[in-house]
Design an enzyme around this catalytic site. Structure first.
Site, PDB file in Angstrom:
ATOM      1  N   GLY A  11     -33.850   5.066 -98.210  1.00  0.00           N
ATOM      2  CA  GLY A  11     -34.053   3.712 -97.897  1.00  0.00           C
ATOM      3  C   GLY A  11     -35.598   3.676 -97.189  1.00  0.00           C
ATOM      4  O   GLY A  11     -35.819   4.436 -96.408  1.00  0.00           O
ATOM      5  N   ARG A  72     -33.162   7.230-105.135  1.00  0.00           N
ATOM      6  CA  ARG A  72     -31.670   7.892-105.128  1.00  0.00           C
ATOM      7  C   ARG A  72     -31.491   9.034-106.012  1.00  0.00           C
ATOM      8  O   ARG A  72     -32.133   8.833-106.984  1.00  0.00           O
ATOM      9  CB  ARG A  72     -30.301   7.061-105.004  1.00  0.00           C
ATOM     10  CG  ARG A  72     -30.554   5.625-104.051  1.00  0.00           C
ATOM     11  CD  ARG A  72     -30.456   6.261-102.648  1.00  0.00           C
ATOM     12  NE  ARG A  72     -30.436   4.768-101.802  1.00  0.00           N
ATOM     13  CZ  ARG A  72     -30.551   4.841-100.475  1.00  0.00           C
ATOM     14  NH1 ARG A  72     -30.332   5.929 -99.698  1.00  0.00           N
ATOM     15  NH2 ARG A  72     -30.345   3.925 -99.892  1.00  0.00           N
ATOM     16  N   ASP A 103     -30.342  10.365 -92.750  1.00  0.00           N
ATOM     17  CA  ASP A 103     -29.334  11.538 -92.869  1.00  0.00           C
ATOM     18  C   ASP A 103     -29.154  12.256 -94.085  1.00  0.00           C
ATOM     19  O   ASP A 103     -28.916  13.411 -94.420  1.00  0.00           O
ATOM     20  CB  ASP A 103     -28.135  11.234 -92.012  1.00  0.00           C
ATOM     21  CG  ASP A 103     -27.434   9.949 -92.604  1.00  0.00           C
ATOM     22  OD1 ASP A 103     -27.743   9.447 -93.795  1.00  0.00           O
ATOM     23  OD2 ASP A 103     -26.379   9.626 -92.121  1.00  0.00           O
ATOM     24  N   THR A 125     -35.995   5.392 -90.722  1.00  0.00           N
ATOM     25  CA  THR A 125     -35.054   4.464 -91.026  1.00  0.00           C
ATOM     26  C   THR A 125     -34.942   3.600 -90.271  1.00  0.00           C
ATOM     27  O   THR A 125     -34.937   3.517 -89.076  1.00  0.00           O
ATOM     28  CB  THR A 125     -33.654   5.218 -91.282  1.00  0.00           C
ATOM     29  OG1 THR A 125     -32.412   4.190 -91.368  1.00  0.00           O
ATOM     30  CG2 THR A 125     -33.240   5.915 -90.119  1.00  0.00           C
ATOM     31  N   ILE A 126     -34.880   1.975 -90.649  1.00  0.00           N
ATOM     32  CA  ILE A 126     -34.816   1.021 -89.680  1.00  0.00           C
ATOM     33  C   ILE A 126     -33.408   1.126 -88.925  1.00  0.00           C
ATOM     34  O   ILE A 126     -33.447   0.267 -88.059  1.00  0.00           O
ATOM     35  CB  ILE A 126     -35.111  -0.311 -90.690  1.00  0.00           C
ATOM     36  CG1 ILE A 126     -33.926  -0.699 -91.453  1.00  0.00           C
ATOM     37  CG2 ILE A 126     -36.337  -0.269 -91.390  1.00  0.00           C
ATOM     38  CD1 ILE A 126     -33.927  -2.106 -91.772  1.00  0.00           C
ATOM     39  N   ASP A 127     -32.391   1.862 -89.452  1.00  0.00           N
ATOM     40  CA  ASP A 127     -31.100   1.600 -88.748  1.00  0.00           C
ATOM     41  C   ASP A 127     -31.163   2.321 -87.306  1.00  0.00           C
ATOM     42  O   ASP A 127     -30.108   1.997 -86.669  1.00  0.00           O
ATOM     43  CB  ASP A 127     -29.996   2.069 -89.678  1.00  0.00           C
ATOM     44  CG  ASP A 127     -29.573   1.068 -90.555  1.00  0.00           C
ATOM     45  OD1 ASP A 127     -30.133   0.012 -90.600  1.00  0.00           O
ATOM     46  OD2 ASP A 127     -29.170   1.686 -91.756  1.00  0.00           O
ATOM     47  N   ASP A 129     -30.307   5.283 -86.676  1.00  0.00           N
ATOM     48  CA  ASP A 129     -29.022   5.953 -86.501  1.00  0.00           C
ATOM     49  C   ASP A 129     -29.002   7.543 -86.660  1.00  0.00           C
ATOM     50  O   ASP A 129     -27.785   8.230 -86.954  1.00  0.00           O
ATOM     51  CB  ASP A 129     -27.931   5.303 -87.738  1.00  0.00           C
ATOM     52  CG  ASP A 129     -28.656   5.522 -89.187  1.00  0.00           C
ATOM     53  OD1 ASP A 129     -29.932   6.202 -89.221  1.00  0.00           O
ATOM     54  OD2 ASP A 129     -27.827   5.360 -90.090  1.00  0.00           O
ATOM     55  N   ARG A 171     -25.225  -0.728 -91.196  1.00  0.00           N
ATOM     56  CA  ARG A 171     -23.758  -0.463 -91.959  1.00  0.00           C
ATOM     57  C   ARG A 171     -22.924   0.356 -90.750  1.00  0.00           C
ATOM     58  O   ARG A 171     -21.829   0.151 -90.790  1.00  0.00           O
ATOM     59  CB  ARG A 171     -23.926   0.378 -93.163  1.00  0.00           C
ATOM     60  CG  ARG A 171     -22.714   0.465 -94.047  1.00  0.00           C
ATOM     61  CD  ARG A 171     -22.920   1.482 -95.207  1.00  0.00           C
ATOM     62  NE  ARG A 171     -23.710   2.566 -95.024  1.00  0.00           N
ATOM     63  CZ  ARG A 171     -24.513   3.192 -95.765  1.00  0.00           C
ATOM     64  NH1 ARG A 171     -24.712   2.904 -97.038  1.00  0.00           N
ATOM     65  NH2 ARG A 171     -25.206   4.270 -95.424  1.00  0.00           N
TER      66      ARG A 171
END
Length: 319
Positions: A11, A72, A103, A125-127, A129, A171
């Protein structure tokens, strides 16, 4: 090392362009040829590779998204697909690779390093994580995008005396929901890391309504469930007029904040420095405002830890 490649994968995140710019110009500063690989690992397999110059990355530091594009690539998960990518690296004489992503992107970098091609991962990544770094590229910009949206929603929520459920990205990690919920004074924050008692959420809403509170904001991370489902359950349980907003991919766009531009520039340059020093299979990051690097396998084997003290504080302040 004479030739280094750079790609973005997974992403997109605001600040990726700043990281690309940093990698390209850091390489040129050290008289290293640098090659941009378009469309991530799929572009690597397809040979969509172009030599970059100083001007190639001019006027991109303020732009969201990624100028190298991203895609992807299921083929790269197979030995045959990775061999096609290695063939392209050999064809262009690329000796090291900077991989900007999350990841899944790091897993590809790990596989390439094991095959003899040094890779350095840059967390984008904006998450937020990715383990072993306090912040990832794009997280701060996403926070500000969400906060701006919630501020606007609060205005109309107050005017109509409504409860608003706002679904944000996350998520597997609740960082966006937690940070924005605390920053915007949300009544409840639902995140994947904590099993919230739905009855507690309802009691908070009822107490607020009884003391004359004119609106309420509930933040839901997508990993917990659908905002629409929670909105319906809340309205059924409270009889309060409830509306739902799903912010979706607006969270990924926009001009990166100063923090993300600086973070991306620092991490991109650090990745090149590590390759110059002969290091491979590392992930760069920032901890306590200091640049760090860790074994990429160790990072992949660890789990991102959410700050539960912040979650406790959000509960205490939303009484």
């Amino acid at each position: 090392m004479k030739k280094i490649g750079v790609l973005t994968s997974g992403g997109d995140a605001p600040g990726m362009n700043a990281a690309i710019r940093s990698v390209v110009r850091k390489c040129i500063y050290h008289d290293i040829e640098v090659y941009g690989i378009y469309y991530g690992y799929q572009g690597l397999i397809d040979g969509n590779i172009e030599k970059m110059e100083i001007g190639s990355v001019g006027d991109i530091i303020q732009r969201g998204g990624t100028m190298l594009y991203t895609a992807r690539c299921e083929d790269f998960k197979t030995p045959e697909g990775r061999q096609k990518g290695i063939d392209q690296l050999e064809k262009h004489g690329i000796e090291g690779l900077v991989v900007i992503g999350g990841d899944g992107s790091f897993m590809g970098a790990k596989k390439l390093t094991e095959a003899g091609y040094p890779c350095i991962g840059v967390p984008g990544t904006i998450d937020n994580d990715i383990p072993m770094t306090d912040f990832t590229i794009g997280f701060d910009t996403a926070l500000n995008t969400v906060i701006d949206a919630i501020d606007k929603i609060r205005d109309t929520a107050t005017s109509h005396e409504r409860t608003y459920v706002i679904e944000v990205m996350g998520r597997d990690a609740g960082d966006i929901a937690l940070w924005t919920g605390l920053a915007d004074g949300a009544e409840s924050i639902l995140i994947p890391e904590v099993d919230d008692n739905f009855e507690d959420i309802i009691e908070r809403l009822k107490r607020g309504h009884e003391r004359g509170k004119r609106h309420s904001i509930i933040i839901v991370a997508e990993g917990v469930g659908s905002g629409f489902d929670y909105g319906q359950r809340i309205q059924d349980a409270t009889s309060l007029e409830t509306r739902v907003t799903v912010l979706g991919h607006t969270q990924r766009g926009g001009s990166p904040t100063a923090f993300d531009r600086v973070l991306a520039s620092r991490l991109g340059a650090q990745a090149v420095d590590l390759l110059i020093k002969g290091k491979a299979g590392r992930m760069v990051g920032i901890q306590n405002n200091q640049l760090v690097d860790h074994d990429i396998i160790e990072a992949l084997n660890n789990k991102h830890q959410l700050d539960l003290d912040m979650y406790k504080l959000s509960k205490e302040l939303s009484i």
